[in-house]
Design a protein around this motif. Structure first.
Motif, mmCIF file in Angstrom:
data_model
loop_
_atom_site.group_PDB
_atom_site.id
_atom_site.type_symbol
_atom_site.label_atom_id
_atom_site.label_comp_id
_atom_site.label_asym_id
_atom_site.label_seq_id
_atom_site.Cartn_x
_atom_site.Cartn_y
_atom_site.Cartn_z
ATOM 1 N N THR A 112 -9.554 -7.642 -2.448
ATOM 2 C CA THR A 112 -8.430 -6.982 -3.105
ATOM 3 C C THR A 112 -8.893 -5.938 -4.109
ATOM 4 N N THR A 146 -1.801 1.255 -4.539
ATOM 5 C CA THR A 146 -1.077 0.528 -3.505
ATOM 6 C C THR A 146 -1.729 0.815 -2.162
ATOM 7 N N SER A 190 5.813 -3.562 3.232
ATOM 8 C CA SER A 190 5.253 -4.620 2.365
ATOM 9 C C SER A 190 3.950 -4.116 1.783
ATOM 10 N N GLN A 214 0.789 -3.589 -0.827
ATOM 11 C CA GLN A 214 -0.023 -4.518 -1.608
ATOM 12 C C GLN A 214 -0.828 -3.746 -2.646
ATOM 13 N N GLN A 215 -1.085 -4.406 -3.794
ATOM 14 C CA GLN A 215 -1.852 -3.780 -4.863
ATOM 15 C C GLN A 215 -3.351 -3.871 -4.568
#
Length: 739
Positions: A39, A109, A123, A125-126
């Motif tokens: 991430t 993002t 959808s 995501q960070q």
């Protein structure tokens, strides 16, 4: 109007229908993101992101691609390099170099679009970018720990970022999650490690090698996995009190924590601290009790000053676990204790049985026993053997010899001689003898060793007589004739020996019976002028000696039963003998170090069993060390046999050690037997035999045959025994065309 279309009209209709269908098929549903990892990633790029979702296109014009956008700079988007996804649910992206200025608070993002249009995922995501140029590790604390247990470490540095995926990479296969505390502190729990070694830790912010934080210095992230320190379990005087015995909980060696250093003769000044060396003295020496190296022996010297209140402290860089390069060192202080048997001195008065009429009366206490490592002190008292006499002549001397001119003694009186001996522990013993005057022209005889000697049944006993020059010597002529007699106490058998006309005799081992006291008398003189002397031999049980049939090395097949025959040991029939076995598997570490792992529980844990049997397939391939230990009171004897377990049968040679296990004595020969057992054909032969101090010799000059042919199957073949005097080391080699 007709309900049927003309041919031309139908063609146009189906063309428009097909075109509408094609247009619909090129408008895919937006893809969906479920999860992705990692991430976060560094701005230098190169991080591989694995995304899981739905609606992805593996290839073609509709190939799915990854994009990032951020609020700073406003409205910017960044494309990434894609690796074609393997299916509709997985896509792999590789981050490019990011030339934006980022901070931990910058919001990014990640989203995915499919091919031709703006069909973006709904959808989003960070994703977090970090700049490694502003982050480093300055140190790891602690920078060492035990490989057999987990260790909590603190990683100190600057610029740490809370990514949620901080890990510590020990090896490629060891990725440990860490905890972000603040921008200068990260904590990790390192698990057990399979070996002892020094490793460089990699602290990564995203669980990936691309996110590894650079160390401020080359050694900033080094961590050493140590083996736990050995422990000294006891420090006591030996039964003779001539040395100290330091027992450890495992095999040990002398060396630092990292570099291997294993001298066979340890240097005491390396092992013990300065205060201990002052007590031991400069003349003390250190050695191992045996090759197993569980017991360190400190041989004390007269300059030593060790007693039952002395503390023994190890130096900080001395004793570690054997064969383990990165092993913590023992750091202990032990107080010297005494063995189960106290050191009680035995005063031995040696001298002629009569007082010479001229010259000096010479007496000696040099054969007194149990003095320990320091010379004993002696007190002598000599006086006429009369109950009312009070004028004693008292002599105190540190010397074990006393010489008094006969002229100082009254010829009309027998004399009582009393000797008191004191050892360094302060214990005393006193003995006495009554001497009469020698008026004949007979030699004054002495048997060295005193009036009483304690010997073991398996010990070779050498008796030496000395003849003093009598007074007056002019009355004697001819050659001295010697005669020896040995008589047993009423409880013991007689001894039939051929006694030579010699001032000394040798009694072979196992001639005298344990538990019996024998009186040895020496008579010598010139014709009818005979002198005599006597001594008592107190015979104790034979010394125990552990032996395992097959010698010190064997090779066995993993599928065969392993029989460890300790029944050939000496002294098993004695009372209170304890038999125990230990098993250790010897393994080699990838870094070249060696380790002994206890395998007793998995193989056997038996007491008082002389011949344990290990069923086939119990042992894996490898090298096993079996230790047989016999104990009786303060006596202990061990034998080590290394057994190599292989998958395929090989020729096996069992060499039976001689019963005494030592160099042959002067009165007997050493006998070496060998048994050849093999499931394969081959040959065996005796090769060079080595005797200490003598060049190797070819055994074919002493035994026949030398060569043997192995023809399996069949009973094991026994070679011709090899008889050698004065001690030897054998070497029976085997060969097989199948090996």
């Amino acid at each position: 109007m007709s309900t049927f279309l003309s041919a031309a009209t139908a063609a146009v209709f189906f063309f428009l229908l097909a075109r509408a269908h094609l247009s619909a098929s090129q408008t895919p549903a937006p893809p969906t993101l479920y999860a992705y990892s990692p991430t976060s990633g560094p701005t230098v790029g190169g991080t591989v992101i694995r995304i899981n979702g739905s609606g992805f296109y593996p290839s073609g014009t509709l190939n799915s691609v990854c994009y990032f956008d951020s609020t700073s700079p406003s409205g910017s988007t960044m494309g990434v390099t894609n690796v074609p996804s393997s299916n509709a649910t997985n896509i792999t992206c590789i981050l490019p170099y990011i030339n934006y200025t980022v901070t931990p608070s910058t919001s990014f993002t990640i989203y995915v679009r499919n091919g031709q249009g703006n069909e973006y995922t709904t959808s989003k995501q960070q994703f977090l970018f970090f700049n490694l140029s502003n982050i480093n590790v300055t140190s790891v604390s602690p920078n060492e720990g035990y490989n057999l247990s987990s260790t909590t470490i603190q990683v100190l540095g600057t610029g740490f970022v809370a990514t949620g995926m901080i890990t510590c990479i020990v090896d490629t296969a060891t990725n440990v999650p860490c905890n972000y505390v603040n921008s200068t502190l990260i904590t990790c729990i390192l698990p057990r490690y399979p070996i002892t070694a020094r490793r460089t830790l990699r602290i990564t912010l995203n669980g990936d090698a691309t996110g590894a934080i650079p160390p401020a210095t080359p050694n900033a992230t080094q961590f050493t996995f140590f083996y736990p320190a050995p422990q000294a379990t006891s420090c006591s005087f030996s039964p003779s009190y001539a040395s100290l015995l330091l027992q450890f909980d495992r095999a040990v060696e002398v060396g630092g924590e990292a570099a291997p250093l294993t001298p066979a003769q340890p240097n005491c000044s390396v092992v013990f601290d300065d205060a201990t060396m002052v007590a031991l003295g400069t003349d003390a020496t250190c050695t191992w009790h045996n090759s197993e190296q569980w017991v360190l022996v400190v041989n004390l010297a007269p300059t030593s000053n060790v007693n039952l209140t002395t503390n023994i402290t190890f130096r900080g860089n001395s004793i570690r676990t054997r064969y383990v390069s990165f092993s913590k060192l023992v750091k202990q202080t032990l107080r010297v204790t005494q063995p189960s048997v106290e050191l009680v001195p035995i005063a031995v008065l040696q001298g002629p049985g009569s007082i010479p009429s001229c010259g000096n009366l010479t007496l000696s206490a040099e054969y007194s026993l149990n003095g320990g490592y320091k010379p004993m002190q002696y007190w002598w008292t000599i006086r006429p053997n009369a109950t009312n006499y009070t004028g004693d002549l008292t002599f105190s001397s540190s010397s074990a010899k006393l010489s008094i001119p006969s002229a100082n003694l009254s010829p009309s009186e027998p004399y009582m001689v009393q000797l008191t001996a004191r050892n360094f522990l302060g214990y005393n013993d006193t003995t006495s003898a009554v001497l009469t005057w020698e008026t004949r022209a007979a030699p004054l005889l002495t048997i060295l060793g005193g009036k009483t000697r304690v010997v073991s049944a398996d010990q070779e006993v050498v008796l030496v007589g000395q003849a003093g020059i009598p007074c007056p010597a002019a009355l004697l002529s001819g050659t001295l004739a010697y005669h020896w007699d040995i008589t047993a106490s009423s409880a013991g058998p007689g001894v039939q020996l051929t006694m030579p006309n010699s001032p000394h005799i040798v009694i072979a081992p196992r001639t005298l019976q344990a538990g019996v006291t024998y009186t040895v008398k020496l008579t010598a003189g010139y014709g009818s002028s005979m002198g005599s002397a006597s001594t008592d031999l107190v015979v104790t049980p034979a010394r125990i000696r552990a032996l395992i049939d097959g010698g010190s090395r064997r090779v066995v097949c993993a599928s065969d039963d392993l029989l460890l025959n300790g029944a050939i040991s000496v002294g098993l029939e004695s009372v209170n003998v304890t038999v125990s076995w230990d098993c250790m598997m010897i393994s080699t570490y990838p870094d070249g170090g060696m380790n002994e792992t206890d395998c007793s529980d998995g193989v056997f844990n038996l007491l008082n069993v002389a011949i344990p049997k290990i069923p086939g397939r119990t042992l894996q391939t490898g090298v096993y060390r079996f230790v047989l230990t016999l104990q009786r009171d303060t006596e202990e004897s061990s034998w080590i046999q290394d057994v190599t377990v292989v998958q395929q049968r090989v020729p096996t040679v069992l060499v039976t050690p001689p019963p005494n296990g030592d160099a042959a004595l002067t009165s007997e020969e050493m006998i070496i037997n060998a048994t050849i057992a093999s499931a394969l054909p081959g040959t065996a032969r005796w090769t060079n035999v080595y005797i200490q101090g003598v060049p190797p010799f070819d055994p074919q000059n002493y035994i026949s045959p030398v060569n043997y042919t192995i023809v399996p199957p069949g009973s094991p073949q026994t070679t011709t025994p090899l008889y050698i005097s004065n001690g030897s080391v054998h070497n029976l080699q085997t060969s097989s065309p199948l090996l």
